[in-house]
Design an enzyme around this catalytic site. Structure first.
Site, PDB file in Angstrom:
ATOM      1  N   ASP A  83       0.856  -1.194   0.000  1.00 47.78           N
ATOM      2  CA  ASP A  83       0.000   0.000   0.000  1.00 47.78           C
ATOM      3  C   ASP A  83       0.895   1.248   0.000  1.00 47.78           C
ATOM      4  OD1 ASP A  83      -2.389   1.424   0.197  1.00 47.78           O
ATOM      5  OD2 ASP A  83      -2.470   1.308   2.391  1.00 47.78           O
ATOM      6  N   HIS A  84       0.572   2.212  -0.818  1.00 45.70           N
ATOM      7  CA  HIS A  84       1.287   3.500  -0.870  1.00 45.70           C
ATOM      8  C   HIS A  84       2.816   3.383  -0.932  1.00 45.70           C
ATOM      9  CE1 HIS A  84      -2.244   6.034  -0.476  1.00 45.70           C
ATOM     10  NE2 HIS A  84      -2.696   5.177   0.413  1.00 45.70           N
ATOM     11  N   HIS A 223      -9.448   4.884  -2.219  1.00 41.35           N
ATOM     12  CA  HIS A 223      -8.729   4.939  -0.940  1.00 41.35           C
ATOM     13  C   HIS A 223      -9.590   5.695   0.063  1.00 41.35           C
ATOM     14  CE1 HIS A 223      -4.483   3.639  -1.797  1.00 41.35           C
ATOM     15  NE2 HIS A 223      -5.090   3.493  -2.955  1.00 41.35           N
ATOM     16  N   SER A 225     -11.586   4.753   2.285  1.00 40.40           N
ATOM     17  CA  SER A 225     -12.985   4.342   2.134  1.00 40.40           C
ATOM     18  C   SER A 225     -13.602   3.737   3.377  1.00 40.40           C
ATOM     19  CB  SER A 225     -13.120   3.380   0.955  1.00 40.40           C
ATOM     20  OG  SER A 225     -12.940   4.114  -0.230  1.00 40.40           O
ATOM     21  N   ASN A 266     -10.167   0.421  -0.293  1.00 39.25           N
ATOM     22  CA  ASN A 266      -9.206   0.369   0.817  1.00 39.25           C
ATOM     23  C   ASN A 266      -9.861   0.728   2.149  1.00 39.25           C
ATOM     24  OD1 ASN A 266      -7.373  -0.043  -1.224  1.00 39.25           O
ATOM     25  ND2 ASN A 266      -5.909   1.470  -0.473  1.00 39.25           N
TER      26      ASN A 266
HETATM   27  P1  13P Z   1      -9.151   4.619   5.610  1.00 41.57           P
HETATM   28  O1  13P Z   1      -8.297   5.456   6.480  1.00 41.57           O
HETATM   29  O2  13P Z   1     -10.405   5.315   5.203  1.00 41.57           O
HETATM   30  O3  13P Z   1      -9.442   3.262   6.189  1.00 41.57           O
HETATM   31  O4  13P Z   1      -8.348   4.363   4.248  1.00 41.57           O
HETATM   32  C1  13P Z   1      -7.349   3.375   4.164  1.00 41.57           C
HETATM   33  C2  13P Z   1      -6.536   3.484   2.912  1.00 41.57           C
HETATM   34  O5  13P Z   1      -6.866   4.170   1.959  1.00 41.57           O
HETATM   35  C3  13P Z   1      -5.297   2.694   2.883  1.00 41.57           C
HETATM   36  O6  13P Z   1      -4.552   2.925   1.724  1.00 41.57           O
HETATM   37  O1  G3H Z   2      -2.882   4.653   3.753  1.00 40.70           O
HETATM   38  C1  G3H Z   2      -3.100   4.524   4.909  1.00 40.70           C
HETATM   39  C2  G3H Z   2      -3.314   3.239   5.602  1.00 40.70           C
HETATM   40  O2  G3H Z   2      -4.375   3.431   6.509  1.00 40.70           O
HETATM   41  C3  G3H Z   2      -2.068   2.752   6.286  1.00 40.70           C
HETATM   42  O3  G3H Z   2      -1.718   3.601   7.300  1.00 40.70           O
HETATM   43  O4  G3H Z   2       0.678   4.233   6.980  1.00 40.70           O
HETATM   44  O5  G3H Z   2      -0.482   4.342   9.231  1.00 40.70           O
HETATM   45  O6  G3H Z   2       0.115   2.142   8.206  1.00 40.70           O
HETATM   46  P1  G3H Z   2      -0.254   3.590   7.973  1.00 40.70           P
HETATM   47 ZN    ZN Z   3      -4.676   4.869   0.914  1.00 45.84          ZN
END
Ligand code: 13P
Ligand code: G3H
Ligand code: ZN
Length: 349
Positions: A83-84, A223, A225, A266
């Site tokens: 993720d990201h 995202h 969501s 997400n």
């Molecule tokens: P939320 O913070 O809305 O759960 O989003 C999570 C997310 O986009 C993780 O990449």
């Molecule tokens: O993108 C955000 C996700 O909720 C993950 O969050 O970077 O705190 O692990 P985090």
């Molecule tokens: Zn995200």
């Protein structure tokens, strides 16, 4: 079953007209909660780890836990997603570890805070796509910038400052060849997304629909969501928490998205709230307890409930057995011979 290509999961979701939740994990209990929910609802699933999660869990611990989940649940297709990702190197290291999907979030610079230029985003994302596709790994890109900051990641702001421009989304998809595209439509990461139930002035579903019309073959990703349900906020606050009133993304808006090309959704914050509420409740009601299992078990159960509900609401429930997962090497061949190419110019053939 080995970990499955996220692209295959999303292609199948498109065929079936449903969405697939992508749930963030940091530890064993969260992975178990997702697998319990997937088993109960017979759902294919995307498990995802942020950079912060990989750091927290020391990478290999987390990856081995996911492998255990796949081994213990051979009937469930599982994609493991970064993720990201903030750079080519982050994505490369996830691929080397065995992740079957990566997000190159080139909407921000490598610091994960400063919005990048369109050209910078195209350049780094294209490089990741080239490296990943050769290895059969899926790539999600992002165009436009979400609001909020999580664990130091994010541009901040309300989410309305960098809404995705549909023309740019089309150009981005064409020039990068991403499998999935995260778009900014007014949502933010974290609990504080909207200060009342969102309407079209702050949650731009019309932009999403316009992008899907222009890019019907690119899987869209929402995202930020989490729906941030009041019931979960209330449990946290009832047992000593201090959450201010807030609104998330209503499930019916996500379902509208799913009818318009959204295939990956997400969710992290809702699970964080469920876990925290359950742990606070045990601490408040039975302060004499000190065995971590006494609070981690209810926490895991609370997250499982949220995940199972989302799996049903997103429509992925019941679809785990619909298809035979392809080997990642087969997927790589599909990228090499062009059959998995969804760039607008190719899709128009
Ligand atoms: P939320 O913070 O809305 O759960 O989003 C999570 C997310 O986009 C993780 O990449
Ligand atoms: O993108 C955000 C996700 O909720 C993950 O969050 O970077 O705190 O692990 P985090
Ligand atoms: Zn995200």
């Amino acid at each position: 079953m080995p970990l499955v290509s996220m692209r295959q999961l999303l292609d199948e979701a498109a065929k079936g007209g449903y969405g697939v939740g992508a749930f963030n994990v940091n530890d064993m209990e969260q992975i178990q909660a997702i697998m319990m929910a997937a088993k109960e609802t017979k759902s294919p699933v995307i498990v995802q780890a942020s950079r912060g999660a990989r750091q927290f869990a020391e990478d290999l611990y987390l990856f081995r836990l996911i492998q255990a989940a796949a081994e213990l649940n051979p009937e469930i297709p599982i994609a493991m997603h970064q993720d990201h990702g903030n750079s080519f190197e982050t994505c490369k290291s996830a691929i080397e570890l065995g992740y079957t999907s990566v997000m190159m979030d080139g909407s921000l610079k490598e610091d994960g805070k400063t919005p990048s230029t369109f050209e910078e985003n195209v350049e780094v994302t294209r490089k990741v796509v080239e490296y990943a596709h050769e290895r059969g790994v899926t790539v999600e890109g992002e165009i436009g910038v979400l609001g909020g900051v999580e664990d130091g990641h994010g541009a901040g702001g309300t989410g309305l400052e960098h809404i995705t421009d549909p023309d740019q989304a089309v150009e981005f998809a064409e020039r990068t060849g991403v499998d999935a595209l995260a778009i900014a439509i007014g949502t933010s990461h974290g609990a504080y997304k909207f200060n009342k139930k969102p309407d079209g002035s702050v949650l731009k579903m019309d932009v999403l629909i316009a992008i899907h019309k222009r890019l019907p073959h690119t899987h869209l990703v929402m995202h930020g969501s989490s729906s941030v349900p009041k019931e979960l906020q209330d449990i946290v606050n009832q047992y000593g928490g201090n959450l201010k009133p807030t609104w998330g993304v209503p499930v019916e808006e996500i379902q509208l998205g799913i009818r318009n090309g959204v295939r990956k959704i997400n969710v992290d914050t809702d699970n964080r709230l469920a876990i925290t509420g359950a742990i606070r409740k045990v601490f408040a009601e039975t302060p004499e307890k000190f065995d971590p299992r006494d609070y981690l078990k209810p926490a895991r159960e609370a997250m499982k409930k949220v995940v199972a509900l989302r799996m049903t609401q997103f429509g992925q429930a019941g679809h785990a057995g619909d298809y035979k997962p392809m080997a990642i090497t087969e997927i790589a061949k599909g990228y090499a011979n062009g059959s998995l190419d969804t760039r607008p110019s190719m899709a128009a053939r």
